[in-house]
Write a protein that holds these residues in place. Structure first.
Motif, PDB file in Angstrom:
ATOM      1  N   LEU A 112     -29.306  -4.940-123.621  1.00  0.00           N
ATOM      2  CA  LEU A 112     -29.734  -4.937-122.227  1.00  0.00           C
ATOM      3  C   LEU A 112     -30.214  -6.338-121.907  1.00  0.00           C
ATOM      4  O   LEU A 112     -31.110  -6.856-122.576  1.00  0.00           O
ATOM      5  N   ASP A 113     -29.629  -6.973-120.895  1.00  0.00           N
ATOM      6  CA  ASP A 113     -30.006  -8.331-120.475  1.00  0.00           C
ATOM      7  C   ASP A 113     -30.647  -8.225-119.096  1.00  0.00           C
ATOM      8  O   ASP A 113     -29.961  -8.190-118.079  1.00  0.00           O
ATOM      9  N   MET A 114     -31.995  -8.147-119.083  1.00  0.00           N
ATOM     10  CA  MET A 114     -32.741  -8.030-117.819  1.00  0.00           C
ATOM     11  C   MET A 114     -33.030  -9.416-117.265  1.00  0.00           C
ATOM     12  O   MET A 114     -33.251 -10.351-118.025  1.00  0.00           O
ATOM     13  N   PHE A 115     -33.076  -9.531-115.952  1.00  0.00           N
ATOM     14  CA  PHE A 115     -33.243 -10.835-115.287  1.00  0.00           C
ATOM     15  C   PHE A 115     -32.118 -11.738-115.794  1.00  0.00           C
ATOM     16  O   PHE A 115     -32.347 -12.854-116.246  1.00  0.00           O
ATOM     17  N   ALA A 116     -30.903 -11.230-115.737  1.00  0.00           N
ATOM     18  CA  ALA A 116     -29.749 -11.833-116.403  1.00  0.00           C
ATOM     19  C   ALA A 116     -29.455 -13.269-115.979  1.00  0.00           C
ATOM     20  O   ALA A 116     -28.959 -14.046-116.790  1.00  0.00           O
ATOM     21  N   GLY A 117     -29.728 -13.620-114.737  1.00  0.00           N
ATOM     22  CA  GLY A 117     -29.502 -14.997-114.286  1.00  0.00           C
ATOM     23  C   GLY A 117     -28.037 -15.384-114.298  1.00  0.00           C
ATOM     24  O   GLY A 117     -27.307 -15.125-113.362  1.00  0.00           O
ATOM     25  N   THR A 118     -27.586 -15.985-115.388  1.00  0.00           N
ATOM     26  CA  THR A 118     -26.187 -16.392-115.535  1.00  0.00           C
ATOM     27  C   THR A 118     -25.440 -15.483-116.509  1.00  0.00           C
ATOM     28  O   THR A 118     -24.230 -15.614-116.664  1.00  0.00           O
ATOM     29  N   GLN A 132     -20.954 -12.274-113.032  1.00  0.00           N
ATOM     30  CA  GLN A 132     -19.564 -11.799-112.919  1.00  0.00           C
ATOM     31  C   GLN A 132     -18.571 -12.912-113.253  1.00  0.00           C
ATOM     32  O   GLN A 132     -17.590 -12.685-113.969  1.00  0.00           O
ATOM     33  N   SER A 133     -18.825 -14.100-112.730  1.00  0.00           N
ATOM     34  CA  SER A 133     -17.949 -15.237-112.991  1.00  0.00           C
ATOM     35  C   SER A 133     -17.886 -15.545-114.490  1.00  0.00           C
ATOM     36  O   SER A 133     -16.812 -15.783-115.050  1.00  0.00           O
ATOM     37  N   ASN A 134     -19.043 -15.507-115.150  1.00  0.00           N
ATOM     38  CA  ASN A 134     -19.090 -15.817-116.580  1.00  0.00           C
ATOM     39  C   ASN A 134     -18.483 -14.703-117.431  1.00  0.00           C
ATOM     40  O   ASN A 134     -17.873 -14.976-118.466  1.00  0.00           O
ATOM     41  N   ILE A 135     -18.619 -13.469-116.993  1.00  0.00           N
ATOM     42  CA  ILE A 135     -17.974 -12.350-117.696  1.00  0.00           C
ATOM     43  C   ILE A 135     -16.460 -12.538-117.681  1.00  0.00           C
ATOM     44  O   ILE A 135     -15.785 -12.388-118.708  1.00  0.00           O
ATOM     45  N   VAL A 136     -15.929 -12.898-116.522  1.00  0.00           N
ATOM     46  CA  VAL A 136     -14.483 -13.125-116.388  1.00  0.00           C
ATOM     47  C   VAL A 136     -14.053 -14.300-117.267  1.00  0.00           C
ATOM     48  O   VAL A 136     -13.039 -14.225-117.971  1.00  0.00           O
ATOM     49  N   LYS A 137     -14.830 -15.393-117.264  1.00  0.00           N
ATOM     50  CA  LYS A 137     -14.499 -16.552-118.109  1.00  0.00           C
ATOM     51  C   LYS A 137     -14.400 -16.161-119.576  1.00  0.00           C
ATOM     52  O   LYS A 137     -13.549 -16.652-120.304  1.00  0.00           O
ATOM     53  N   CYS A 138     -15.313 -15.262-119.999  1.00  0.00           N
ATOM     54  CA  CYS A 138     -15.342 -14.834-121.410  1.00  0.00           C
ATOM     55  C   CYS A 138     -14.333 -13.736-121.719  1.00  0.00           C
ATOM     56  O   CYS A 138     -14.120 -13.411-122.882  1.00  0.00           O
ATOM     57  N   ARG A 139     -13.758 -13.154-120.664  1.00  0.00           N
ATOM     58  CA  ARG A 139     -12.852 -12.011-120.804  1.00  0.00           C
ATOM     59  C   ARG A 139     -13.566 -10.822-121.472  1.00  0.00           C
ATOM     60  O   ARG A 139     -13.034 -10.164-122.367  1.00  0.00           O
ATOM     61  N   ALA A 140     -14.798 -10.571-121.012  1.00  0.00           N
ATOM     62  CA  ALA A 140     -15.636  -9.531-121.607  1.00  0.00           C
ATOM     63  C   ALA A 140     -15.732  -8.278-120.742  1.00  0.00           C
ATOM     64  O   ALA A 140     -16.528  -7.393-121.021  1.00  0.00           O
TER      65      ALA A 140
END
Length: 185
Positions: free
Chosen positions: A46-52, A81-89
């Motif tokens: 769980l990543d709370m206050f996820a930021g980036t 969301q942008s970083n999730i897509v970059k990581c393909r996660a």
């Protein structure tokens, strides 16, 4: 800011254009994950206050089975969301919009449990204490799971409930990492 190791090693993450988000410094993140070690493999995070999404995506890259990101800022969620897509996660993550304090109760009612919960709130705003109180009443950590809080050294975590044990604190300048283990009482 980059993914340090694992399946997305070296990938540069999208960072905020303003100072509303304070991403975890690479040296702090590297130290945090050196302490956790291989326990992250197969973990639910769980990543709370996820930021980036920096901490959650590093967890995913190192082998976490699933990551849930929480933030109430639209801009932060756009970065996540942008970083999730970059990581393909995309297949292994969930993104929730809302206050971390309120989402804890929601996750509890869904029956979700996590091995690690990262809490990196704005410094000195009372969020650390609010999250601890909510997690005491709505237990979303597995027995033996860890709440890892990145906070200002001036922001005391206070007296912990019987279900929590402060097992380690590491200082990094003005930042303090507190490792709190959860045990059912």
């Amino acid at each position: 800011m980059r993914i340090i190791t694992g399946k997305a090693r070296g990938l540069k993450l999208t960072v905020p254009k303003n100072m509303d988000v304070r991403p975890t410094a690479d040296r702090v993140k590297e130290s945090l994950f050196n302490i956790i070690g291989t326990k992250i493999i197969g973990a639910r995070v769980l990543d709370m206050f996820a930021g980036t999404g920096n901490l959650g995506l590093e967890s995913w890259s190192r082998g976490a089975a699933a990551v849930t990101f929480v933030d109430e800022s639209r801009e932060s969620l756009r970065l996540v969301q942008s970083n999730i897509v970059k990581c393909r996660a995309e297949a292994d993550v969930q993104v929730l919009k809302g206050s971390a304090v309120n989402i804890i109760e929601h996750l509890h009612h869904q029956g979700l449990k996590f091995d690690f919960a990262f809490c990196d709130p704005p410094y000195n705003k009372g969020w650390v204490q609010k999250v601890l109180q909510k997690m005491e009443h709505f237990q979303v950590l597995e027995d033996g799971g860890y709440l890892i809080i990145e906070h200002s050294k001036h922001d005391e975590i206070g007296v912990l409930a019987a279900c929590f044990e402060l097992v380690r604190q590491e200082p990094y300048g003005e930042t303090l990492l507190s490792f709190i283990r959860f045990a059912k009482v």
